[in-house]
Design a protein around this motif. Sequence first.
Motif, short mmCIF file in Angstrom:
data_model
loop_
_atom_site.label_atom_id
_atom_site.label_comp_id
_atom_site.label_asym_id
_atom_site.label_seq_id
_atom_site.Cartn_x
_atom_site.Cartn_y
_atom_site.Cartn_z
N SER A 212 30.90 23.78 48.30
CA SER A 212 30.74 22.95 47.09
C SER A 212 29.28 22.95 46.64
CB SER A 212 31.18 21.52 47.37
OG SER A 212 32.58 21.43 47.39
N ARG A 215 28.52 26.16 45.00
CA ARG A 215 29.04 26.20 43.63
C ARG A 215 28.15 25.37 42.71
NH1 ARG A 215 33.54 24.05 42.37
NH2 ARG A 215 34.04 22.98 44.28
N VAL A 342 34.01 32.32 47.72
CA VAL A 342 33.52 31.05 48.25
C VAL A 342 34.39 29.90 47.73
CG1 VAL A 342 31.61 29.41 48.24
CG2 VAL A 342 31.15 31.85 48.48
N ALA A 343 34.68 29.93 46.43
CA ALA A 343 35.40 28.82 45.80
C ALA A 343 36.87 28.82 46.17
CB ALA A 343 35.23 28.89 44.29
N ARG A 344 37.45 29.99 46.36
CA ARG A 344 38.87 30.11 46.72
C ARG A 344 39.74 29.20 45.87
NH1 ARG A 344 37.18 28.82 52.50
NH2 ARG A 344 35.69 30.48 52.84
N GLY A 345 39.59 29.35 44.58
CA GLY A 345 40.47 28.62 43.68
C GLY A 345 40.09 27.18 43.44
N ALA A 346 38.84 26.79 43.76
CA ALA A 346 38.44 25.40 43.55
C ALA A 346 38.24 25.09 42.07
CB ALA A 346 37.16 25.10 44.32
N GLU A 347 37.99 26.13 41.28
CA GLU A 347 37.79 25.88 39.85
C GLU A 347 38.60 26.86 39.04
OE1 GLU A 347 33.88 25.04 37.88
OE2 GLU A 347 33.21 24.96 39.96
N THR A 348 39.26 26.34 38.01
CA THR A 348 40.04 27.22 37.15
C THR A 348 39.62 27.00 35.71
OG1 THR A 348 41.72 25.52 37.04
CG2 THR A 348 42.08 27.31 38.61
N VAL A 356 45.97 30.15 33.00
CA VAL A 356 44.95 29.48 33.81
C VAL A 356 44.51 30.47 34.88
CG1 VAL A 356 44.44 27.54 35.30
CG2 VAL A 356 45.95 27.24 33.36
N TYR A 412 42.94 39.95 48.36
CA TYR A 412 42.80 38.51 48.28
C TYR A 412 44.10 37.88 47.80
CZ TYR A 412 41.10 33.97 46.59
OH TYR A 412 40.94 32.63 46.35
N GLU A 413 44.68 38.45 46.75
CA GLU A 413 45.91 37.91 46.18
C GLU A 413 47.05 37.96 47.20
OE1 GLU A 413 46.53 36.49 43.38
OE2 GLU A 413 44.70 36.85 42.24
#
Lengths: 496, 358
Positions: A212, A215, A342-348, A356, A412-413
């Motif tokens: 965090s 980011r 790093v974020a691994r989907g924390a922000e979209t 999205v 990754y996906e």
Amino acid sequence: MGEVTVTSTSSAAPPTPGSPGGPGASGASGASTASGLPAIPSQGGRGPVPDVPQPPRRTAFAEGVDQLRAAATTEPGRLRIIGALLAVLVVAFGAVTAWQMTDRSSAADDVLHNSQPLSSAAADIYSSLADANTAASSGFLAGGDETATSRDRYQRDIRNAADKLSAAATNSAPGSESATTIARLNKLLSEYTGYIERARANNRLGFPVGGSYLRLANDTMQTRMLPQAEKLYAKENQRLRSDYADATSYPWAAIGLGVAVLGALVWAQRRNYQRTNRVLNHGLVAATATATVVLLWLVAGQSFARSGLGESYDHGIRSLNVLHDARIASLKARGNENLTLVARGAETVKLSDGDVVDTYDNNFRTEMTALGKGLTEAERLADDQPGKAPVATAVGGMEEWQKRHKEARAEYESGDFQQALARVIGDKGDKPTGECFDSVDTALKTAIGHEQTEFAQAAANGLDAMTGLPVGAAGLAVLGAAGAVLGIGRRLSEYR
Amino acid sequence: MRGGVTMNAQRLERSLRTGLRVLRAGLRGWGGVGAMAAVCALAVAFALLLPLTQPRGVGSAGTGGQGVAVGIQASAAAACRNPQDQSPEPSSLDGRTIEEIKSRADRRLVVGVDQNSYRWGYRDPNGGRSAELEGFDIDLVHRIAQDILGDKDAVKFKAIPTNQRIPALKDGRVDMIVRTMTITCDRLKDVSFSAPYFLTGQQVLAPKSSTIKGYDKTLDGKRICSAKGSTALEKLKADKAAKKPAVATADIDKTVPSQLDCLVRLQLGQVDAVVTDGALAASQAAQDPTVELKGNTFTTDYYGVAVKKGANDLAAQVNRILEQYRQDGDWQKSYDTWLSPTLGSESESAKPPVPRYK
């Protein structure tokens, strides 16, 4: 050699051709004293009206005007006036030339030694910051115990940015917009490094809050610092462009004055010829010659300088700007690629079509598009082989990067995080995207170095074309003025 | 807290008084329009506060919160009362969904998880190349894979952003979501849930040294952080609109993309408190010894395993697995490993919730 043809001046001015008894070589033969008036008093045409008692004194200016008007009625008086005007014109020509060319030459000197280096330094600040951010995220991905390479790179970048910022602060006028921007960047830099250190510390402890912080640091960099750095860069570029404009603008005042001087000299000689039938007056000829030389030198020097500077702009600055932009795009793309992991989907982010998607992956794609466009433009602008080669390498690196990124993204996906991580920051054997980024970055740095050299050469050529012009013009003008005065004096002496 | 009838009556009285004051003020300035508005406000206050005067249901821990939540949910989906009790009876029969999973070439369960929730689903950054996801949710996923496919590692973990949990299920990108996902009536419209596997509720997190004691007056004038689009933010907004004492004067505009970012803001002193699920607040507290959970949970939420809407065979199968998971003590073991250090063994979350099926 002919006689003094007295063109009877229109007014009722008493024609007073001074007695010819002077030591003139040819001796004005039998100056026909047209009117019966003897040439008694008005020696040198100074005392205006001898007989009349002087009226009460008036202002010095009015008196001067009267004297001048009276002087204009006698030939020596006219000659004196003409001589004085010619001398003043020639000197003025020299002075204006020297002044205008000093301006241009100093502007050209600024381009080469001041505004371009400053613009380059601003670009350095910009790219150092972006590079630091990229290095920090790479190091973070590698785990709490980051690699020495990424740590060194990050530290070097931060130091470099700090150095360049303090240099830029010294060069900016206090209170100027640049100074404000630099101060703001300085503040943000300490904030940024604070976040990075917190991110590192938490990462070492194995706490996800480190991500965090990273980011937050990245956000600080990308949305607050880089725009400021970009502003500074744009500002310096603007200054560079205005120096260019100053250096390459035609010195119209000097040129116009030069033409006027030549016209006046020609007119004076023609008048001289008509009155004395003598073709050449050495002094005036010399004055004409020097004025011509100065004018030609001025036009030629300025044209060469313009072409040199124009070349340095077209082949240097424009390429440099495009390459700098491309490099920043590649750095940002790399930073975002790291942040995705790093974020691994924390922000979209919601796209305009309603999809999205991951913010960082989306930013990565945006920057890669910018990089692609920049490289195409750089390829178009590169004008020689050493300039084209690194750009071509960068294009190759970028294509490979995009291919590998797609593969890493697929890993990754499909949920294989470790494999995806290896494909981004892994060793050579993993064929990581980092390798491609490095090759793009190195190639762009080479290209920037090359264009920098090109620029410096062309600009120095342009500057050289103006060397000596101001001093030369001034010196020649003094000579020319002397010639004009001597030439007229020669003629004047015939009246004594 | 629990014998709240008298307290609630007091509160009702207070709000009535406030209402009257509003009415009077309104009449003075704006005449008819103001009076209408005041009457409306009063009506809303009644509608929201009435349920509080009745005895509380089973298992509810909070005070005022529940009433509002019920009120909101009632208006959203009148038919849905207890969303956590809508799951099918446990069954070990393989239906269409499970057969499809078993017949895959890549015979793995695709599960959407969080990878940044400490103790729930996260990856140890210092684990090197072999670092695996770990946490309470991850344990459950391994158990489900073990029981359905016979291999606890037959799982493909996907990092799914919070706001993508439902779309990912709908698009078939994942078979299930095990990601601290609260069972709500709204979500039940789009997906199906297993029986609840964890009981939690919204809770306040603040520095140990803070004067904040919980979701109450001590939050007056404080800056509260919550994640965008979270249950916490909705709750805060509703309470603020209802002028609840806890948040009436608090600043609730400090929102962040992900709940963990709230801990960052808290550490940087940009906010005074965090409101989020107690379970996640505990996960934050576990990363910073200087902060702690304050007061009790003030709502009741249940986490469930979400599956595609209508995949009842999978939900029933998960319910059976959960039943065994609770019985053989593995649930407790997992809780003790991951959550006990911050939530404690006395917490209402410390025991698995008792499921009721449809």
